[in-house]
Design a protein around this motif. Structure first.
Motif: not given
Length: 350
Positions: A95-124
């Motif tokens: 589900g991590e790439p899904v969360r990143a994709y949904l946030l990127a699409r909903e708020k028009d953010y770069p996918m690589e940035e939303t994915f990095a934040a999700v990876v950091a979330d998972r790492a924590l």
């Protein structure tokens, strides 16, 4: 949901039914009849509160990376991510790439940035898990008669998690190592991706660079240490509290430490990339070890069924109910193998 995932879910449910049959379905039903509904309701409330804790931690990391979104905007994305994690085997992205994709699409953010934040979330989430897993392995070897093979498997699983975590962090803070990873990915691209390979390689370079920059920003921010990391430990405490409340509802007098140890052990089993959400493997291990800890088989099975309904099925159902709001194509584009170019085009079109 594809046919393969439906088949895996069906097999997993069948495994659970077979285990309940050998335990004694009548005994399990009788145990369910005596359960304290107030305590079960409290366990459900704890789980719902845990969803908010997950979302708040993700928001802290998003804020650090200048990805602004409210808790109530992120909460349904969190639930969809949890649902996708549950219906896909561990090795298929989750589900991590899904969360990143949904946030990127909903708020028009770069996918690589939303994915990095999700990876950091998972790492924590991994830090408290590894800490508790090490304590669990030590405790279980003292209180249970482990087979050497199972012990080695658990140790290898913990070591693998730690290595992956270290590699992700090291790639983010060491540009040279990041370039090596970049080169390795480009090598794979050239081998398997023939069409417009130069254009695609440029996208890979951009994604990795954006990922490194965002991860670097997150890792070096003090808010991670002061807020996000403590939240991770609190989340695991509430996860164990939920299980403890369910066993209390069945009148089981069991040490909370034992509850935590078995729960961590079952979570390790859930990482086996064969079954959705570890379904069947997690349930079986919980029943076996709670029974070995002195709880009757019928109560162990009954409590495990209720606990998994709360922790596994509730998140799965809620996430799948919310999913149509974002569009069923989300699973096709992220979880089941759509290429990066399609995803980028989708974001640009939106």
């Amino acid at each position: 949901m594809d046919k393969k995932t439906i088949m895996l879910l069906a097999i997993s449910i069948l495994i659970l039914v077979v285990m309940l049959y050998f335990v004694g379905i009548d005994d399990v039903i009788n145990a369910l009849k005596i359960a304290n509904l107030y305590l079960i309701g409290l366990a459900i409330a704890v789980q719902v509160f845990t969803y908010f804790l997950y979302t708040i931690r993700w928001k802290v990391l998003n804020d650090i990376a200048d990805l602004n979104a409210s808790v109530f905007k992120l909460l349904p994305m969190t639930l969809v991510g949890l649902a996708v994690n549950n219906i896909t085997p561990s090795g298929r992205g989750g589900g991590e790439p899904v969360r990143a994709y949904l946030l990127a699409r909903e708020k028009d953010y770069p996918m690589e940035e939303t994915f990095a934040a999700v990876v950091a979330d998972r790492a924590l989430d991994t830090f408290p898990f590894v800490f508790l897993a090490i304590l669990t392995i030590i405790g279980m070897t003292l209180y249970f008669d482990f087979s050497p093979a199972l012990l080695v498997l658990m140790v290898v699983a913990v070591i693998a998690i730690v290595i992956i975590l270290i590699l992700v962090i090291y790639m983010s803070i060491n540009p040279n190592f990041g370039k090596r990873v970049d080169g390795w990915i480009i090598g794979l691209v050239r081998r398997f991706y023939k069409k417009n390979s130069e254009e695609f390689e440029e996208k890979v370079h951009g994604v990795i660079k954006g990922f490194q920059d965002t991860m670097n920003m997150v890792i070096h921010n003090k808010k991670v240490l002061y807020y996000a990391l403590p939240l991770s430990f609190i989340i695991w405490i509430f996860e164990i509290l939920r299980v403890y409340l369910v066993f209390l509802a069945f009148g089981a007098n069991v040490n909370p430490v034992v509850i935590g140890e078995v729960f961590i052990l079952a979570s390790l089993a859930g990482m086996i990339p064969l079954l959705p959400g570890g379904l069947g493997a997690v349930d079986g291990i919980m029943i076996i070890f709670y029974t070995a800890a002195g709880i009757t088989a019928s109560i162990s099975a009954g409590a495990t069924v209720i606990e998994r309904l709360i922790s596994f099925w509730m998140a799965t159902i809620l996430g799948l109910v919310i999913l149509p709001y974002y569009g069923s194509s989300v699973l096709d584009k992220i979880s089941f193998g759509s290429d990066t170019e399609e995803i980028s085009d989708e974001l640009e079109n939106d």
